[in-house]
Design a protein around this motif. Sequence first.
Motif, PDB file in Angstrom:
ATOM      1  N   GLU A   1       0.822  -1.212   0.000  1.00 32.21           N
ATOM      2  CA  GLU A   1       0.000   0.000   0.000  1.00 32.21           C
ATOM      3  C   GLU A   1       0.859   1.266   0.000  1.00 32.21           C
ATOM      4  O   GLU A   1       0.559   2.237  -0.695  1.00 32.21           O
ATOM      5  CB  GLU A   1      -0.931  -0.013   1.204  1.00 32.21           C
ATOM      6  N   ARG A   2       1.962   1.232   0.747  1.00 31.54           N
ATOM      7  CA  ARG A   2       2.793   2.426   0.894  1.00 31.54           C
ATOM      8  C   ARG A   2       3.606   2.715  -0.373  1.00 31.54           C
ATOM      9  O   ARG A   2       3.673   3.863  -0.824  1.00 31.54           O
ATOM     10  CB  ARG A   2       3.731   2.237   2.095  1.00 31.54           C
ATOM     11  N   ILE A   3       4.210   1.700  -0.958  1.00 30.91           N
ATOM     12  CA  ILE A   3       5.091   1.904  -2.118  1.00 30.91           C
ATOM     13  C   ILE A   3       4.296   1.978  -3.417  1.00 30.91           C
ATOM     14  O   ILE A   3       4.573   2.809  -4.280  1.00 30.91           O
ATOM     15  CB  ILE A   3       6.155   0.798  -2.190  1.00 30.91           C
ATOM     16  N   LEU A   4       3.301   1.118  -3.558  1.00 30.12           N
ATOM     17  CA  LEU A   4       2.562   1.057  -4.817  1.00 30.12           C
ATOM     18  C   LEU A   4       1.322   1.945  -4.823  1.00 30.12           C
ATOM     19  O   LEU A   4       0.759   2.206  -5.891  1.00 30.12           O
ATOM     20  CB  LEU A   4       2.163  -0.396  -5.126  1.00 30.12           C
ATOM     21  N   GLY A   5       0.887   2.379  -3.649  1.00 30.86           N
ATOM     22  CA  GLY A   5      -0.277   3.257  -3.606  1.00 30.86           C
ATOM     23  C   GLY A   5      -1.557   2.563  -4.012  1.00 30.86           C
ATOM     24  O   GLY A   5      -2.436   3.163  -4.641  1.00 30.86           O
ATOM     25  N   ILE A   6      -1.693   1.306  -3.657  1.00 30.18           N
ATOM     26  CA  ILE A   6      -2.867   0.521  -4.016  1.00 30.18           C
ATOM     27  C   ILE A   6      -3.348  -0.216  -2.769  1.00 30.18           C
ATOM     28  O   ILE A   6      -2.540  -0.677  -1.961  1.00 30.18           O
ATOM     29  CB  ILE A   6      -2.515  -0.471  -5.154  1.00 30.18           C
ATOM     30  N   ALA A   7      -4.649  -0.311  -2.582  1.00 29.73           N
ATOM     31  CA  ALA A   7      -5.186  -1.034  -1.424  1.00 29.73           C
ATOM     32  C   ALA A   7      -4.912  -2.523  -1.566  1.00 29.73           C
ATOM     33  O   ALA A   7      -5.139  -3.104  -2.623  1.00 29.73           O
ATOM     34  CB  ALA A   7      -6.691  -0.780  -1.304  1.00 29.73           C
ATOM     35  N   ALA A   8      -4.404  -3.145  -0.495  1.00 28.19           N
ATOM     36  CA  ALA A   8      -4.081  -4.574  -0.507  1.00 28.19           C
ATOM     37  C   ALA A   8      -5.017  -5.302   0.454  1.00 28.19           C
ATOM     38  O   ALA A   8      -5.044  -5.006   1.645  1.00 28.19           O
ATOM     39  CB  ALA A   8      -2.631  -4.789  -0.100  1.00 28.19           C
ATOM     40  N   VAL A   9      -5.779  -6.252  -0.085  1.00 27.98           N
ATOM     41  CA  VAL A   9      -6.767  -6.973   0.719  1.00 27.98           C
ATOM     42  C   VAL A   9      -6.424  -8.457   0.740  1.00 27.98           C
ATOM     43  O   VAL A   9      -6.468  -9.128  -0.303  1.00 27.98           O
ATOM     44  CB  VAL A   9      -8.191  -6.786   0.140  1.00 27.98           C
ATOM     45  N   PRO A  10      -6.049  -9.011   1.902  1.00 24.38           N
ATOM     46  CA  PRO A  10      -5.722 -10.444   1.969  1.00 24.38           C
ATOM     47  C   PRO A  10      -6.968 -11.300   1.785  1.00 24.38           C
ATOM     48  O   PRO A  10      -7.997 -11.050   2.412  1.00 24.38           O
ATOM     49  CB  PRO A  10      -5.131 -10.603   3.367  1.00 24.38           C
ATOM     50  N   MET A  11      -6.848 -12.312   0.939  1.00 25.13           N
ATOM     51  CA  MET A  11      -7.958 -13.244   0.709  1.00 25.13           C
ATOM     52  C   MET A  11      -7.749 -14.537   1.494  1.00 25.13           C
ATOM     53  O   MET A  11      -8.686 -15.301   1.712  1.00 25.13           O
ATOM     54  CB  MET A  11      -8.096 -13.543  -0.781  1.00 25.13           C
TER      55      MET A  11
END
Length: 536
Positions: A167-177
């Motif tokens: 999230e910090r480096i790529l600027g994308i929300a990361a949701v664990p499945m």
Amino acid sequence: MNAAQETKPDNKGLKKEVSRRRTFAIISHPDAGKTTLTEKFLLYAGAVELAGSVRARASQQHTASDWMTMERQRGISISATALEMEYQGFRINLLDTPGHQDFSEDTYRTLMAADSAVMVLDSAKGIEAQTEKLFRVCRMRGVPILTFINKMDHPGRDPLALLDEIERILGIAAVPMNWPVGEAPSFQGVYDLRGNKMLRFQRTEHNRFRAPVQVSGIDDPALPELLGQAAYDKLVEDASLLSGAVAEFDLVRFLNGTMTPVFFGSALNNFGVEAFLNAVLELAPAPVARETEQGVIDPASDTFRGFVFKLQANIDPRHRDRMAFVRVCSGKFEKDMLVLNPRLKQEIRLSRAFKLFGRERVSVDEAFPGDVIGVVSPGLLSIGDTVTTGKPIDFAKIPVFPPEHFAILVNDDVTRFKQFNKGLEQLEEEGAIQVLNSEDALRREPIVAAVGELQFDVVLSRLEEEYGVKARVQRLGFCGARWIRASDGAIPRMSLSTGMRRCRDKNDGIVVLYNSKWELEYFQKENPGLILSETS
């Protein structure tokens, strides 16, 4: 009627074929496990009987995606590969890309043909330089990305820290499945957060995992006994943190490229791969509409359209031909169909078309949007070309990168002059290198310009392997090139500093090579009437 206004045919068969296709690329930094994951996908789809290893050992099974001799010797992916397979009613077109930055130009072109991407991360290293660079390309195009965090059965970083880094480096929300249970060497498997299932890892001779255990939820009384109290307590603690810190998965955000579902597993040990493949097929989009300069092209349009994103010579030594990789974007391809190449303003009959599986080929009679077909059409198709049965159309431009490395290529066997020239010509057509000729009469050997230095090794290996020519390179100290033209269109007159070199490219364009940024700035100051470009 323009391309944007074309009506879609009432063709349920075409729409059904479109809906069951998934075309995705796999991207990663070198050694994260990209090619290993690719091979396990093929194994589950029944496309190979034994998954290969990318390690460079003669005793190991070779991978289907890495077919070049140099790839097998060094254990790296050099060239993007198309792999087509059927799995659970889906037609999968998997594009395996090189991870090394020296071959990123090929990877960038291949991403133009994908509808989604799988990003593979090493659990110990997280986001690495090449992964970040390739992610940015996907982000620019709005390509949906699924993330697989690999090597969970080896010591690695905290999973929560990995999510935060994404999230910090790529600027994308990361949701664990799913969520890992236990740490290496006591890794027990992953808990499926969506399906309330425990996939347990078991080290055996073949590193198989036990059948998923269905539970009623994280509070199921069977879990502590199944996992052990300490591992269960850690899972409960992590699940509590996730519920407050992580957003819920949103399919719309995933499809527009601002959210990535994250899965954990081990590709080498075949753990979590089948569940991840099923998730890719469930979540990744079918072929999508594409923007063109003439309007939006719907894949269900009755007009056939495709574009060339890659050229590859001598894939199969039995054929010794040049293959154009064509991504089908709309309509239905049929063997022997007559298509227009707008660049040449010429019609071409596509009589020799194949479906691809690494270096293997099978003649194909029909193909649908999302499919990648190989077309043999010597000299009539180039990277970026469009083929269509309708009006001329222009898809997004295939990216071109300025060369940064330069070397003189010396043919050590003058009796094989024709083979040497043919090999260079075909390698340049593939976009791997550019061939320049110095206007200095003292040097007749060609200058090879490349984005990455490893391309020189590829050139030498392929000249010997495919054309029977032994050659060597003499590195040059130039750090960049500029293509030159005059503002008035006349043949440019210019003043060169001592260290610069004036060359011609294959189209007789003028190119100057320079040794430093200062030298380039001085050249610009001394030649104010010239227009300089980083690419041809």
